[in-house]
Motif scaffolding. Structure first.
Motif, PDB file in Angstrom:
ATOM      1  N   GLN A  35       6.414  -5.673  10.456  1.00  0.00           N
ATOM      2  CA  GLN A  35       6.305  -4.233  10.608  1.00  0.00           C
ATOM      3  C   GLN A  35       5.642  -3.636   9.373  1.00  0.00           C
ATOM      4  O   GLN A  35       5.733  -4.187   8.273  1.00  0.00           O
ATOM      5  CB  GLN A  35       7.703  -3.606  10.776  1.00  0.00           C
ATOM      6  CG  GLN A  35       8.459  -4.058  12.016  1.00  0.00           C
ATOM      7  CD  GLN A  35       7.878  -3.496  13.300  1.00  0.00           C
ATOM      8  OE1 GLN A  35       7.449  -2.346  13.339  1.00  0.00           O
ATOM      9  NE2 GLN A  35       7.860  -4.290  14.356  1.00  0.00           N
ATOM     10  N   GLU A  36       4.957  -2.511   9.572  1.00  0.00           N
ATOM     11  CA  GLU A  36       4.359  -1.784   8.457  1.00  0.00           C
ATOM     12  C   GLU A  36       5.139  -0.498   8.215  1.00  0.00           C
ATOM     13  O   GLU A  36       5.487   0.204   9.166  1.00  0.00           O
ATOM     14  CB  GLU A  36       2.894  -1.432   8.760  1.00  0.00           C
ATOM     15  CG  GLU A  36       1.952  -2.597   8.719  1.00  0.00           C
ATOM     16  CD  GLU A  36       0.494  -2.150   8.792  1.00  0.00           C
ATOM     17  OE1 GLU A  36       0.248  -0.920   8.843  1.00  0.00           O
ATOM     18  OE2 GLU A  36      -0.384  -3.016   8.797  1.00  0.00           O
ATOM     19  N   ILE A  41       8.498   6.914   2.559  1.00  0.00           N
ATOM     20  CA  ILE A  41       8.597   7.748   3.760  1.00  0.00           C
ATOM     21  C   ILE A  41       9.329   7.004   4.881  1.00  0.00           C
ATOM     22  O   ILE A  41      10.332   7.473   5.401  1.00  0.00           O
ATOM     23  CB  ILE A  41       7.195   8.180   4.256  1.00  0.00           C
ATOM     24  CG1 ILE A  41       6.503   9.028   3.180  1.00  0.00           C
ATOM     25  CG2 ILE A  41       7.300   8.960   5.568  1.00  0.00           C
ATOM     26  CD1 ILE A  41       5.072   9.376   3.517  1.00  0.00           C
ATOM     27  N   GLY A  42       8.825   5.818   5.223  1.00  0.00           N
ATOM     28  CA  GLY A  42       9.361   5.088   6.370  1.00  0.00           C
ATOM     29  C   GLY A  42      10.324   3.967   6.037  1.00  0.00           C
ATOM     30  O   GLY A  42      10.882   3.342   6.948  1.00  0.00           O
ATOM     31  N   ILE A  43      10.539   3.705   4.755  1.00  0.00           N
ATOM     32  CA  ILE A  43      11.432   2.605   4.378  1.00  0.00           C
ATOM     33  C   ILE A  43      12.101   2.929   3.047  1.00  0.00           C
ATOM     34  O   ILE A  43      11.480   3.509   2.155  1.00  0.00           O
ATOM     35  CB  ILE A  43      10.656   1.270   4.275  1.00  0.00           C
ATOM     36  CG1 ILE A  43      11.612   0.093   4.081  1.00  0.00           C
ATOM     37  CG2 ILE A  43       9.604   1.314   3.177  1.00  0.00           C
ATOM     38  CD1 ILE A  43      10.930  -1.265   4.231  1.00  0.00           C
ATOM     39  N   LYS A  44      13.359   2.575   2.948  1.00  0.00           N
ATOM     40  CA  LYS A  44      14.098   2.768   1.702  1.00  0.00           C
ATOM     41  C   LYS A  44      14.054   1.480   0.884  1.00  0.00           C
ATOM     42  O   LYS A  44      14.047   0.383   1.446  1.00  0.00           O
ATOM     43  CB  LYS A  44      15.547   3.166   1.988  1.00  0.00           C
ATOM     44  CG  LYS A  44      15.679   4.555   2.602  1.00  0.00           C
ATOM     45  CD  LYS A  44      17.138   4.973   2.704  1.00  0.00           C
ATOM     46  CE  LYS A  44      17.248   6.398   3.212  1.00  0.00           C
ATOM     47  NZ  LYS A  44      18.674   6.837   3.287  1.00  0.00           N
ATOM     48  N   PRO A  45      14.039   1.597  -0.443  1.00  0.00           N
ATOM     49  CA  PRO A  45      13.978   0.406  -1.290  1.00  0.00           C
ATOM     50  C   PRO A  45      15.108  -0.580  -1.017  1.00  0.00           C
ATOM     51  O   PRO A  45      14.908  -1.800  -1.075  1.00  0.00           O
ATOM     52  CB  PRO A  45      14.081   0.972  -2.711  1.00  0.00           C
ATOM     53  CG  PRO A  45      13.627   2.378  -2.608  1.00  0.00           C
ATOM     54  CD  PRO A  45      14.030   2.845  -1.246  1.00  0.00           C
ATOM     55  N   LYS A  56      13.547 -13.335   2.177  1.00  0.00           N
ATOM     56  CA  LYS A  56      12.290 -12.854   2.750  1.00  0.00           C
ATOM     57  C   LYS A  56      11.336 -12.417   1.649  1.00  0.00           C
ATOM     58  O   LYS A  56      11.757 -12.108   0.533  1.00  0.00           O
ATOM     59  CB  LYS A  56      12.554 -11.701   3.713  1.00  0.00           C
ATOM     60  CG  LYS A  56      13.391 -12.110   4.923  1.00  0.00           C
ATOM     61  CD  LYS A  56      13.688 -10.934   5.821  1.00  0.00           C
ATOM     62  CE  LYS A  56      14.557 -11.368   7.008  1.00  0.00           C
ATOM     63  NZ  LYS A  56      14.911 -10.224   7.897  1.00  0.00           N
ATOM     64  N   SER A  57      10.053 -12.390   1.973  1.00  0.00           N
ATOM     65  CA  SER A  57       9.024 -12.028   0.996  1.00  0.00           C
ATOM     66  C   SER A  57       8.178 -10.868   1.522  1.00  0.00           C
ATOM     67  O   SER A  57       7.113 -11.088   2.116  1.00  0.00           O
ATOM     68  CB  SER A  57       8.124 -13.230   0.701  1.00  0.00           C
ATOM     69  OG  SER A  57       8.865 -14.294   0.150  1.00  0.00           O
ATOM     70  N   PRO A  58       8.627  -9.649   1.316  1.00  0.00           N
ATOM     71  CA  PRO A  58       7.838  -8.495   1.760  1.00  0.00           C
ATOM     72  C   PRO A  58       6.508  -8.433   1.016  1.00  0.00           C
ATOM     73  O   PRO A  58       6.402  -8.857  -0.134  1.00  0.00           O
ATOM     74  CB  PRO A  58       8.728  -7.301   1.410  1.00  0.00           C
ATOM     75  CG  PRO A  58       9.654  -7.803   0.357  1.00  0.00           C
ATOM     76  CD  PRO A  58       9.870  -9.244   0.630  1.00  0.00           C
ATOM     77  N   LYS A  59       5.513  -7.907   1.679  1.00  0.00           N
ATOM     78  CA  LYS A  59       4.179  -7.754   1.089  1.00  0.00           C
ATOM     79  C   LYS A  59       3.845  -6.267   0.985  1.00  0.00           C
ATOM     80  O   LYS A  59       4.479  -5.424   1.628  1.00  0.00           O
ATOM     81  CB  LYS A  59       3.116  -8.477   1.938  1.00  0.00           C
ATOM     82  CG  LYS A  59       3.408  -9.940   2.213  1.00  0.00           C
ATOM     83  CD  LYS A  59       3.435 -10.768   0.942  1.00  0.00           C
ATOM     84  CE  LYS A  59       3.694 -12.234   1.250  1.00  0.00           C
ATOM     85  NZ  LYS A  59       3.828 -13.030   0.002  1.00  0.00           N
ATOM     86  N   THR A  60       2.843  -5.969   0.199  1.00  0.00           N
ATOM     87  CA  THR A  60       2.419  -4.575   0.063  1.00  0.00           C
ATOM     88  C   THR A  60       0.906  -4.483   0.190  1.00  0.00           C
ATOM     89  O   THR A  60       0.188  -5.464  -0.015  1.00  0.00           O
ATOM     90  CB  THR A  60       2.839  -3.990  -1.297  1.00  0.00           C
ATOM     91  OG1 THR A  60       2.212  -4.725  -2.350  1.00  0.00           O
ATOM     92  CG2 THR A  60       4.353  -4.059  -1.473  1.00  0.00           C
ATOM     93  N   SER A  61       0.436  -3.305   0.518  1.00  0.00           N
ATOM     94  CA  SER A  61      -1.006  -3.071   0.548  1.00  0.00           C
ATOM     95  C   SER A  61      -1.305  -1.675   0.041  1.00  0.00           C
ATOM     96  O   SER A  61      -0.458  -0.776   0.088  1.00  0.00           O
ATOM     97  CB  SER A  61      -1.575  -3.260   1.962  1.00  0.00           C
ATOM     98  OG  SER A  61      -0.922  -2.422   2.894  1.00  0.00           O
ATOM     99  N   GLN A  62      -2.498  -1.504  -0.471  1.00  0.00           N
ATOM    100  CA  GLN A  62      -2.906  -0.254  -1.094  1.00  0.00           C
ATOM    101  C   GLN A  62      -3.121   0.846  -0.070  1.00  0.00           C
ATOM    102  O   GLN A  62      -3.104   0.619   1.138  1.00  0.00           O
ATOM    103  CB  GLN A  62      -4.191  -0.477  -1.886  1.00  0.00           C
ATOM    104  CG  GLN A  62      -5.381  -0.844  -0.996  1.00  0.00           C
ATOM    105  CD  GLN A  62      -6.604  -1.233  -1.802  1.00  0.00           C
ATOM    106  OE1 GLN A  62      -6.560  -2.119  -2.635  1.00  0.00           O
ATOM    107  NE2 GLN A  62      -7.702  -0.550  -1.548  1.00  0.00           N
ATOM    108  N   VAL A  63      -3.321   2.042  -0.571  1.00  0.00           N
ATOM    109  CA  VAL A  63      -3.647   3.172   0.289  1.00  0.00           C
ATOM    110  C   VAL A  63      -5.010   2.925   0.920  1.00  0.00           C
ATOM    111  O   VAL A  63      -5.944   2.455   0.259  1.00  0.00           O
ATOM    112  CB  VAL A  63      -3.670   4.485  -0.526  1.00  0.00           C
ATOM    113  CG1 VAL A  63      -4.031   5.661   0.371  1.00  0.00           C
ATOM    114  CG2 VAL A  63      -2.322   4.714  -1.202  1.00  0.00           C
ATOM    115  N   SER A  64      -5.132   3.239   2.195  1.00  0.00           N
ATOM    116  CA  SER A  64      -6.386   2.967   2.905  1.00  0.00           C
ATOM    117  C   SER A  64      -7.484   3.941   2.503  1.00  0.00           C
ATOM    118  O   SER A  64      -7.209   5.085   2.116  1.00  0.00           O
ATOM    119  CB  SER A  64      -6.163   3.068   4.421  1.00  0.00           C
ATOM    120  OG  SER A  64      -5.973   4.427   4.800  1.00  0.00           O
ATOM    121  N   PRO A  65      -8.743   3.504   2.597  1.00  0.00           N
ATOM    122  CA  PRO A  65      -9.857   4.415   2.305  1.00  0.00           C
ATOM    123  C   PRO A  65      -9.827   5.673   3.172  1.00  0.00           C
ATOM    124  O   PRO A  65     -10.094   6.774   2.688  1.00  0.00           O
ATOM    125  CB  PRO A  65     -11.094   3.554   2.608  1.00  0.00           C
ATOM    126  CG  PRO A  65     -10.630   2.151   2.415  1.00  0.00           C
ATOM    127  CD  PRO A  65      -9.209   2.131   2.877  1.00  0.00           C
TER     128      PRO A  65
END
Length: 286
Positions: A35-36, A41-45, A56-65
């Motif tokens: 899930q993204e 906003i949509g997920i608590k730490p 588990k190993s959550p991943k992250t991605s930058q703000v989209s263009p």
């Protein structure tokens, strides 16, 4: 016209801060269980930390263009000046993406007052820079003063932190597999800092009890004029230790203004639960 300050979610500020200082926030993305989620906003730490404790190993991605382009365009069309103070370019591609979109939007709106600044900071160290800039904006300061002051604070913001388990930094590509194994086996607590926006190992401490005292020693060695600045502490779902560190700082330095926040989902996904970070200016506060 009041200058609008834009931050991204890696500043780890609370919703209260955004509202009080009229700070616009643009979120990075957290990927967990296919899930993204929009960070802040949509997920608590806590959800990220619980998942990491389960292996588990959550991943992250930058703000989209597109997200930047849409936001920058809206401010350009409204003729509203905007200063985006960005999460360290050495830890995320978000700053570079924002710069590209700034240039693209200015091709259509050449007179747009859009400014993108790399803070080289992270977590509440970054958040403190944002708060200083937002306070200036609220007081009616101009763009040059805001950028100059924010840059000064960013350049002098110390990040001193430790992690509970080196394995999390290994998963995030920050330390080698051997270092993670040896560190965990020997109960070594690393102390790291941010230098030029990069994550850099500083010392290794044997035993967690010694870490807090050493963090205070480093604070004394590197910082000054603590009574006239806000000290920042962020933690990876361990408020008790954060409060203990805050009490030690108050007792040792007579500091009253300490901001404690949880490390958000984006940075927490790499640092892991049990992270403890300390932020202060390493030069006389101005």
């Amino acid at each position: 016209m009041t200058i609008q300050i834009l931050a991204d979610s890696a500043c780890d500020l609370s919703e209260t801060h955004y509202k009080t200082y009229d700070i616009e926030m643009i979120p990075l993305t957290v990927h967990l269980d296919d899930q993204e989620y929009k960070d802040g906003i949509g997920i608590k730490p806590e959800k990220v930390y619980d998942a990491m404790r389960e292996g588990k190993s959550p991943k992250t991605s930058q703000v989209s263009p597109q997200a930047f382009k849409t936001m920058f365009t809206s401010y350009a069309e409204a003729n509203q000046p905007l200063v985006y103070l960005a999460f360290s370019s050495e830890l995320s591609g978000t700053y570079q993406t924002a710069k590209m979109m700034e240039q693209e939007v200015k091709e259509t709106y050449p007179d747009a007052e859009l400014h993108v600044v790399d803070t080289h900071c992270a977590s509440i160290g970054y958040g403190l820079v944002i708060l200083r800039a937002a306070q200036l904006a609220k007081d009616g300061a101009g763009i040059e003063e805001i950028i100059e002051t924010a840059t000064y604070h960013a350049n002098h913001m110390e990040h001193i932190f430790t992690v509970d388990d080196l394995e999390y930094l290994y998963r995030g590509g920050r330390v080698s597999k051997t270092a993670a194994f040896v560190g965990s086996f020997l109960k070594i607590k690393p102390i790291l800092h941010v230098e030029g926006g990069k994550l850099v190992p500083l010392e290794k401490i044997r035993g967690s009890k010694k870490v807090l005292n050493r963090m205070l020693e480093i604070m004394e060695e590197r910082g000054t004029d603590f009574s006239n600045q806000t000290i920042g502490i962020s933690h990876g779902d361990d408020v008790e230790t954060a409060q203990k560190l805050a009490s030690m700082i108050k007792e040792k330095f007579g500091v009253d203004d300490i901001l404690i926040e949880m490390v958000g989902a984006t940075i927490g996904a790499h640092a892991g639960p049990g992270t403890l970070a300390l932020f202060f200016l390493n030069h006389t506060y101005q």
